[in-house]
Design an enzyme around this catalytic site. Structure first.
Site, mmCIF file in Angstrom:
data_model
loop_
_atom_site.group_PDB
_atom_site.id
_atom_site.type_symbol
_atom_site.label_atom_id
_atom_site.label_comp_id
_atom_site.label_asym_id
_atom_site.label_seq_id
_atom_site.Cartn_x
_atom_site.Cartn_y
_atom_site.Cartn_z
ATOM 1 N N HIS A 20 0.844 -1.208 0.000
ATOM 2 C CA HIS A 20 0.000 0.000 0.000
ATOM 3 C C HIS A 20 0.878 1.256 0.000
ATOM 4 C CE1 HIS A 20 -3.063 -2.640 2.334
ATOM 5 N NE2 HIS A 20 -3.612 -2.412 1.166
ATOM 6 N N LYS A 44 -16.738 -5.795 6.893
ATOM 7 C CA LYS A 44 -15.672 -6.764 7.198
ATOM 8 C C LYS A 44 -15.359 -6.661 8.671
ATOM 9 C CE LYS A 44 -12.552 -6.589 3.152
ATOM 10 N NZ LYS A 44 -11.218 -6.103 2.767
ATOM 11 N N ARG A 93 -2.084 -6.259 -7.915
ATOM 12 C CA ARG A 93 -1.007 -7.236 -7.711
ATOM 13 C C ARG A 93 -1.185 -8.375 -8.699
ATOM 14 N NH1 ARG A 93 -2.848 -7.894 -1.645
ATOM 15 N NH2 ARG A 93 -4.761 -7.630 -2.815
ATOM 16 N N SER A 131 -2.674 -7.729 3.303
ATOM 17 C CA SER A 131 -2.961 -7.502 4.722
ATOM 18 C C SER A 131 -3.431 -8.795 5.380
ATOM 19 C CB SER A 131 -4.044 -6.431 4.889
ATOM 20 O OG SER A 131 -3.614 -5.210 4.367
HETATM 21 P P1 ADP Z 1 -9.977 -3.445 0.066
HETATM 22 O O1 ADP Z 1 -10.690 -3.913 1.286
HETATM 23 O O2 ADP Z 1 -10.635 -2.295 -0.637
HETATM 24 O O3 ADP Z 1 -9.551 -4.537 -0.889
HETATM 25 P P2 ADP Z 1 -7.214 -3.215 0.864
HETATM 26 O O4 ADP Z 1 -6.763 -2.411 2.017
HETATM 27 O O5 ADP Z 1 -7.084 -4.685 0.958
HETATM 28 O O6 ADP Z 1 -8.696 -2.765 0.640
HETATM 29 O O7 ADP Z 1 -6.516 -2.698 -0.456
HETATM 30 C C1 ADP Z 1 -6.709 -1.412 -0.974
HETATM 31 C C2 ADP Z 1 -6.159 -1.372 -2.381
HETATM 32 O O8 ADP Z 1 -4.749 -1.605 -2.349
HETATM 33 C C3 ADP Z 1 -6.741 -2.412 -3.324
HETATM 34 O O9 ADP Z 1 -6.829 -1.860 -4.610
HETATM 35 C C4 ADP Z 1 -5.713 -3.518 -3.297
HETATM 36 O O10 ADP Z 1 -5.736 -4.277 -4.501
HETATM 37 C C5 ADP Z 1 -4.440 -2.710 -3.181
HETATM 38 N N1 ADP Z 1 -3.332 -3.470 -2.586
HETATM 39 C C6 ADP Z 1 -3.340 -4.277 -1.519
HETATM 40 N N2 ADP Z 1 -2.122 -4.819 -1.294
HETATM 41 C C7 ADP Z 1 -1.317 -4.345 -2.270
HETATM 42 C C8 ADP Z 1 0.056 -4.562 -2.629
HETATM 43 N N3 ADP Z 1 0.839 -5.404 -1.967
HETATM 44 N N4 ADP Z 1 0.525 -3.902 -3.696
HETATM 45 C C9 ADP Z 1 -0.265 -3.091 -4.412
HETATM 46 N N5 ADP Z 1 -1.559 -2.853 -4.143
HETATM 47 C C10 ADP Z 1 -2.087 -3.473 -3.099
#
Ligand code: ADP
Length: 165
Positions: A20, A44, A93, A131
């Site tokens: 992120h 969630k 990803r 995450s």
């Molecule tokens: P959500 O609950 O909206 O999926 P996340 O916090 O899991 O929220 O992720 C927010 C955004 O960041 C999403 O677009 C996700 O694909 C992206 N994301 C999560 N992990 C990574 C990573 N390692 N590299 C790039 N983007 C990521």
């Protein structure tokens, strides 16, 4: 043009990972203003409270004056429209995110036709970080220092110790 654009990067950030953070850094280079929008997450069950997730995101965004952190609940569209956002940022990803993100972008185009979804990819070394896996590995006692910042790592250790009682 992108210098005048407000881009919104929404997510749950439970917790914010180096993946992120890499996306935030890239976004800060491209857009005049970025809001990282932390979802209240009523859909969630999150490990960290909204306040805790916000604090960790704020800490990670400190180096970038053009990046603000806000929380939102309810429909993402309403938040983006209220702020006057023109781009919605998502991280992609490998192939795993594609189906979901493509569908989300399509739905959002109907909900907010004036807002473009912009996909950014992280550096190779962050492609596999999620995450969910970070929480899982940490809860089983594994090291997560390659996946999250030192600040987040400390918070994970403290949170999991507290949960164990
Ligand atoms: P959500 O609950 O909206 O999926 P996340 O916090 O899991 O929220 O992720 C927010 C955004 O960041 C999403 O677009 C996700 O694909 C992206 N994301 C999560 N992990 C990574 C990573 N390692 N590299 C790039 N983007 C990521």
């Amino acid at each position: 043009m992108a210098e005048n654009v407000l881009a919104i990067y929404p997510g749950t950030f439970d917790p914010i990972t180096l993946g992120h953070e890499d996306i935030v850094r890239r976004a800060a280079q491209l857009f005049g203003r970025v809001i990282v929008a932390v979802a209240a997450g009523h859909h969630k069950k999150t490990l960290f409270s909204l306040e805790e997730r916000m604090e960790m995101v704020c800490e990670a965004c400190k180096p970038y004056p053009q990046v603000q952190v806000e929380s939102f609940s309810g429909l993402m569209r309403d938040f983006v429209v209220a702020r006057g956002g023109k781009a919605m940022l998502r991280g992609l990803r490998a192939v795993t995110d594609f189906d979901y993100e493509f569908q989300l972008a399509g739905m959002n185009r109907h909900l907010m036709p004036d807002v473009e979804t912009v996909f950014l990819t992280p550096s190779d070394k962050y492609q596999f970080i999620s995450s969910t896996f970070v929480r899982e590995i940490a809860s089983l006692g594994g090291e997560v220092d390659k996946f999250v910042s030192a600040n987040v790592q400390q918070r994970l250790t403290a949170k999991l110790a507290m949960q164990k009682g």
